[in-house]
Design an enzyme around this catalytic site. Structure first.
Site, mmCIF file in Angstrom:
data_model
loop_
_atom_site.group_PDB
_atom_site.id
_atom_site.type_symbol
_atom_site.label_atom_id
_atom_site.label_comp_id
_atom_site.label_asym_id
_atom_site.label_seq_id
_atom_site.Cartn_x
_atom_site.Cartn_y
_atom_site.Cartn_z
ATOM 1 N N ALA A 114 -7.290 56.918 3.543
ATOM 2 C CA ALA A 114 -6.602 55.889 4.464
ATOM 3 C C ALA A 114 -4.827 56.343 4.106
ATOM 4 O O ALA A 114 -3.837 56.405 4.715
ATOM 5 C CB ALA A 114 -7.049 55.100 3.812
ATOM 6 N N LYS A 115 -4.735 56.850 2.453
ATOM 7 C CA LYS A 115 -3.557 58.206 2.789
ATOM 8 C C LYS A 115 -2.652 55.905 2.365
ATOM 9 O O LYS A 115 -1.255 56.464 3.537
ATOM 10 C CB LYS A 115 -2.904 58.572 3.309
ATOM 11 C CG LYS A 115 -3.862 59.835 3.261
ATOM 12 C CD LYS A 115 -3.766 60.721 3.806
ATOM 13 C CE LYS A 115 -4.938 62.349 3.985
ATOM 14 N NZ LYS A 115 -5.874 62.481 4.671
ATOM 15 N N ARG A 116 -2.633 55.053 2.178
ATOM 16 C CA ARG A 116 -2.244 54.399 2.124
ATOM 17 C C ARG A 116 -0.701 53.917 1.633
ATOM 18 O O ARG A 116 -1.011 55.169 0.166
ATOM 19 C CB ARG A 116 -2.942 53.147 2.040
ATOM 20 C CG ARG A 116 -4.048 52.281 2.679
ATOM 21 C CD ARG A 116 -3.795 52.939 4.475
ATOM 22 N NE ARG A 116 -4.930 51.234 4.843
ATOM 23 C CZ ARG A 116 -4.682 51.974 6.173
ATOM 24 N NH1 ARG A 116 -3.931 52.214 6.801
ATOM 25 N NH2 ARG A 116 -5.822 51.226 7.102
#
EC number: 4.1.1.23
Length: 273
Positions: free
Chosen positions: A94-96
């Site tokens: 998700a590469k938050r």
């Protein structure tokens, strides 16, 4: 069991460094799934079941589900993996990256709703944006470092005051400071084997690497394994998505996916030995 222990067990039990990426594109699904309301779940479930014997982990990319309002199907998929393939960790891609209070909710989404074992995050906003994930001590936090896309060089290769590139500064920061609980990993692309080797040298053996870029993006298996493996010949999740998911769109798509995964696992292992 912590994420790292689970991953180490999967490396050993499956004799595989292959991570199967789950990036479902309904436009490329086999005809038998056309019009089915849960086609994304069915496709990914069958891919998982076909490839599990050859994988060390699975990586669903959340945008491919959210874009089709299929978050419930992602939740069902994660439940299926945990129930049917409990030894294989789930890395939610998700590469938050956001401030602490928002990050707390992203962490709950990943680790409570989806029950993922690890999550990809961005380091750009600093430690306080990552701490809410680190608070989940048994989960993995996989930090973007040297990504596989060409545009990554716009920022990641910039020189720090001490002369080292930013991506190596991130690697050192994660290995030396953020990884106090032994739960961090780094994303380093197979498309940059020299940088991959530099990261491995900087962080030592303990920090696992998630390595995208094999297959459709052009990363070389031999160079990747030689550059990124730790001293035990492991330490990596080498991700492949499209080459496995869409190995065939005919009636044999499940078998073709399994054969593609087995071929990649064997190609990786041939370099390890």
């Amino acid at each position: 069991m912590t994420f790292l222990k689970k991953l180490e067990h999967a490396w050993s039990a499956s004799q595989s460094l292959l991570q199967v990426g789950l990036d479902p594109d309904p436009k490329r699904f086999p005809r038998e799934l056309e019009g089915k309301p849960d086609a994304i779940f069915q496709f990914c479930r069958d891919i998982v079941d076909a490839t599990a014997p050859y994988a060390c982990s699975f990586k669903p990319q959340i945008a491919y589900f959210a874009a089709h309002r299929a978050e419930d199907q992602l939740e069902a998929l994660c439940q299926h993996i945990r129930a049917q393939h409990p030894d294989l960790p789930i890395v939610l891609d998700a590469k938050r990256g956001d401030i602490g209070s928002t990050a707390e909710n992203y962490a709950r989404e990943a680790f409570e709703r989806y029950q993922a074992h690890a999550l990809t995050v961005s380091p750009y906003m600093g430690l306080d944006s990552v701490e809410p994930y680190l608070a989940w001590g048994d989960r993995g936090v996989i930090v973007l470092c040297r990504t596989s896309n060409p545009g990554g060089s716009d920022l990641q290769f910039l020189k720090m005051a001490d002369g080292q590139p930013l991506y190596l500064h991130v690697a050192g920061l994660v290995a030396d400071k953020w990884n106090a609980n032994g739960q961090c990993g780094l994303v380093v692309g197979a498309t940059f084997p020299n940088e991959l080797a530099a990261v491995r040298q900087r962080i030592g053996d303990a920090v696992p690497l998630l390595v995208p870029g094999i297959g459709a993006q052009g990363g070389d298996i031999n160079a990747t394994v030689q550059a990124g493996a730790n001293s035990a010949g492991a330490g990596m999740m080498i991700n492949s998505s499209r080459a496995i998911l869409y190995a065939s769109t005919g009636e044999d798509w499940r078998q073709a996916a399994g054969e593609a995964a087995r071929g990649l696992r064997d190609a990786i292992n041939a370099v390890r030995t």
